[in-house]
Write an enzyme that holds these catalytic residues in place. Structure first.
Site, short mmCIF file in Angstrom:
data_model
loop_
_atom_site.label_atom_id
_atom_site.label_comp_id
_atom_site.label_asym_id
_atom_site.label_seq_id
_atom_site.Cartn_x
_atom_site.Cartn_y
_atom_site.Cartn_z
N HIS A 129 9.98 10.37 -1.21
CA HIS A 129 8.67 10.27 -1.87
C HIS A 129 8.02 11.66 -1.79
O HIS A 129 8.25 12.40 -0.84
CB HIS A 129 7.86 9.23 -1.09
CG HIS A 129 6.55 8.86 -1.69
ND1 HIS A 129 5.41 9.61 -1.56
CD2 HIS A 129 6.19 7.77 -2.42
CE1 HIS A 129 4.40 9.01 -2.18
NE2 HIS A 129 4.85 7.89 -2.71
N ASP A 161 10.33 8.29 7.34
CA ASP A 161 9.29 7.72 6.49
C ASP A 161 9.57 6.23 6.40
O ASP A 161 10.47 5.79 5.69
CB ASP A 161 9.34 8.41 5.12
CG ASP A 161 8.42 7.74 4.11
OD1 ASP A 161 7.86 6.66 4.41
OD2 ASP A 161 8.27 8.30 3.01
N GLN A 205 8.33 1.96 3.33
CA GLN A 205 8.89 0.79 2.66
C GLN A 205 9.60 -0.17 3.61
O GLN A 205 9.77 -1.34 3.31
CB GLN A 205 9.88 1.23 1.56
CG GLN A 205 9.23 1.95 0.40
CD GLN A 205 8.26 1.07 -0.39
OE1 GLN A 205 8.41 -0.15 -0.48
NE2 GLN A 205 7.23 1.69 -0.94
N LYS A 231 0.72 -1.25 2.82
CA LYS A 231 1.99 -1.83 2.35
C LYS A 231 2.48 -2.90 3.33
O LYS A 231 3.43 -3.62 3.04
CB LYS A 231 3.06 -0.74 2.23
CG LYS A 231 2.74 0.32 1.18
CD LYS A 231 3.87 1.30 1.08
CE LYS A 231 3.46 2.60 0.44
NZ LYS A 231 3.32 2.53 -1.01
N CYS A 251 6.43 8.66 -7.65
CA CYS A 251 6.27 9.78 -6.70
C CYS A 251 7.62 10.24 -6.18
O CYS A 251 7.75 10.58 -4.98
CB CYS A 251 5.34 9.43 -5.55
SG CYS A 251 3.70 8.93 -6.07
N1 PMP Z 1 6.74 7.09 1.39
C1 PMP Z 1 7.19 6.07 0.67
C2 PMP Z 1 8.65 5.73 0.71
C3 PMP Z 1 6.32 5.32 -0.12
O1 PMP Z 1 6.77 4.30 -0.84
C4 PMP Z 1 4.94 5.67 -0.13
C5 PMP Z 1 3.95 4.91 -0.98
N2 PMP Z 1 4.32 4.77 -2.31
C6 PMP Z 1 4.52 6.74 0.66
C7 PMP Z 1 5.44 7.42 1.41
C8 PMP Z 1 3.09 7.17 0.69
O2 PMP Z 1 2.31 6.20 1.30
P1 PMP Z 1 0.71 6.31 1.33
O3 PMP Z 1 0.30 6.59 -0.09
O4 PMP Z 1 0.26 4.99 1.82
O5 PMP Z 1 0.36 7.43 2.24
#
Ligand code: PMP
Length: 409
Positions: A122, A199, A202, A225, A366
């Site tokens: 991401h 990270d 998910q 999430k 993203c």
């Molecule tokens: N890493 C992953 C794999 C994600 O799916 C996301 C959210 N789409 C993020 C990081 C970023 O998370 P946040 O916007 O809650 O900081």
């Protein structure tokens, strides 16, 4: 024991809310999961019975607020099986957690040191490292993906060098749903004395995580999430590392003493929690994590994977549909991305929302480097949570059939 999604769903007020048009089929939990009533209540109770600032006041309310906030930290530590709650830092989310490490750990790196990422990351696990590259002259290397949307770990031998200081990878891709074999990553990192950041945005919403068993050094995830509030997230890090890292943000509560001659830092975790934290959101996240920890994840994951299999089968039967990610159900979660020949993902998402009430995500998620490596500008993504059921999958597949009929003309 089989899992009953209807009972689970009944805990979420959004599914009883009146909507104009078709009933809601929420298949976008990978972007934000819905929030159960008891988490909403925990946040409201905090603000209506114990609202005060934490860590500094000595009156009853301040003590109650501090206790609730620290109890939430304990819940996060239990959920991650962290050796100590001192290793749990509340952040704004995964993005905030990774930026904290890229700043604070990153500032211990120098010219020529290497950070190894993957093409599946991401943007929030790419851009902070690029900012570090601009500040400190580090090198960034990238693990490619296999054709079925996993990290190509066969490349680790080639990519991990004596200059590798950190490997920062996703636990589960938000595009392909593939789970990463972290044991291989950790083994490669240990071989050269590098650290591992995961990270977990998910993965963490799909059951407790054991950071000790994983053997990683940093783990990040987001509250929103994981059935919790917005604006709260967690960074777990090994105490030894956190203690050696300089602070990221400066301000109240992160100090031990301040003078114009120089200041000294509070012990962890306070060193990394400058200013007033998101108190009620932390309390809400604690309630969400304690509840998640008590669920039967073997049954829930079997349920989610059965639905995932139905989606994969349905998509495989659509001409001109390309699925990004594992075709099977091994080592994956319920995130399915696909591209439909000749159709823009946004058009597909708007159509199935309007006609069938199906909430999907369309775009690059993203993850532009991954999209570019697949020769795509974006995909449609369905992402599952335990409240999803066969009716949601039926609505998705019906909606797609209609969308293709209408939009492909
Ligand atoms: N890493 C992953 C794999 C994600 O799916 C996301 C959210 N789409 C993020 C990081 C970023 O998370 P946040 O916007 O809650 O900081």
């Amino acid at each position: 024991m089989s899992f009953d999604p209807a009972r689970f769903r009944a805990l979420f007020p959004i599914f009883q809310a009146p909507f104009d048009g078709p009933a809601l089929h929420y298949l976008d939990s990978g972007a934000s999961a819905q929030v159960p009533q008891h988490v909403i209540d925990a946040v409201a109770r905090q603000d209506s019975t114990a609202r005060a600032n934490v860590k500094r006041g000595v009156h009853r309310l301040a003590e109650a607020a501090t206790e609730a906030y620290e109890t939430a930290r304990l819940a996060a530590a239990r959920y991650l099986n962290a050796p100590s709650p001192r290793e749990v830092i509340f952040t704004g989310g995964t993005t905030g957690a990774i930026n904290l490490v890229a700043r604070a750990f990153g500032d211990t790196l120098g010219e020529g040191d290497e950070v190894l990422l993957s093409v599946l990351e991401h943007h929030s696990n790419i851009v902070p490292w690029q900012l570090l590259q601009m500040r400190r002259g580090i090198r960034i290397a990238v693990i490619p993906a296999t054709s079925d949307g996993r990290l190509d770990l066969d490349q680790l031998d080639r990519l991990v060098t004596p200059r590798t200081r950190l490997i920062a990878v996703t636990h589960c891709s938000n595009v392909t749903g593939a789970l990463t074999d972290l044991a291989q990553v950790v083994a490669a990192a240990r071989g050269v004395g590098a650290k591992v950041l995961v990270d977990g945005a998910q993965r963490a919403p799909h059951g407790p995580v054991d950071v000790q068993a994983l053997g990683v050094d940093f783990y990040a995830f987001s509250g929103h999430k994981a059935f919790g509030p917005n604006g709260i997230g967690v960074l777990w890090g090994r105490a030894r590392l956190l203690e050696a890292m300089p602070p990221f943000l400066g301000g109240g509560e992160m100090i031990s003493h301040v003078s114009f001659e120089g200041s000294s830092w509070a012990p962890i975790p306070n060193k990394f929690e400058a200013g007033t934290p998101p108190i009620a959101p932390a309390v809400g996240l604690g309630a969400a994590l304690d509840w998640l920890a008590g669920l039967d994840w073997t049954a829930i994951l079997a349920h989610e994977l059965r639905l995932t299999g139905r989606i994969l089968d349905g998509l495989a039967a659509i001409p001109g549909c390309r699925i990004l990610g594992p075709a099977g159900l091994q080592q994956r979660l319920g995130v399915v991305s696909f591209a439909l020949d000749g159709l823009h993902p946004h058009d597909v998402c708007q159509f199935v929302d309007a006609t069938h009430g199906v909430a999907l995500r369309g775009g690059h998620h993203c993850a532009q480097p991954l999209m570019e490596s697949c020769g795509l500008v974006g995909t449609v993504r369905a992402s599952l949570a335990p409240y999803n059921d066969d009716g949601d999958v039926d609505a998705l597949l019906d909606g797609l059939a209609h969308a293709i009929g209408q939009l492909r003309g």
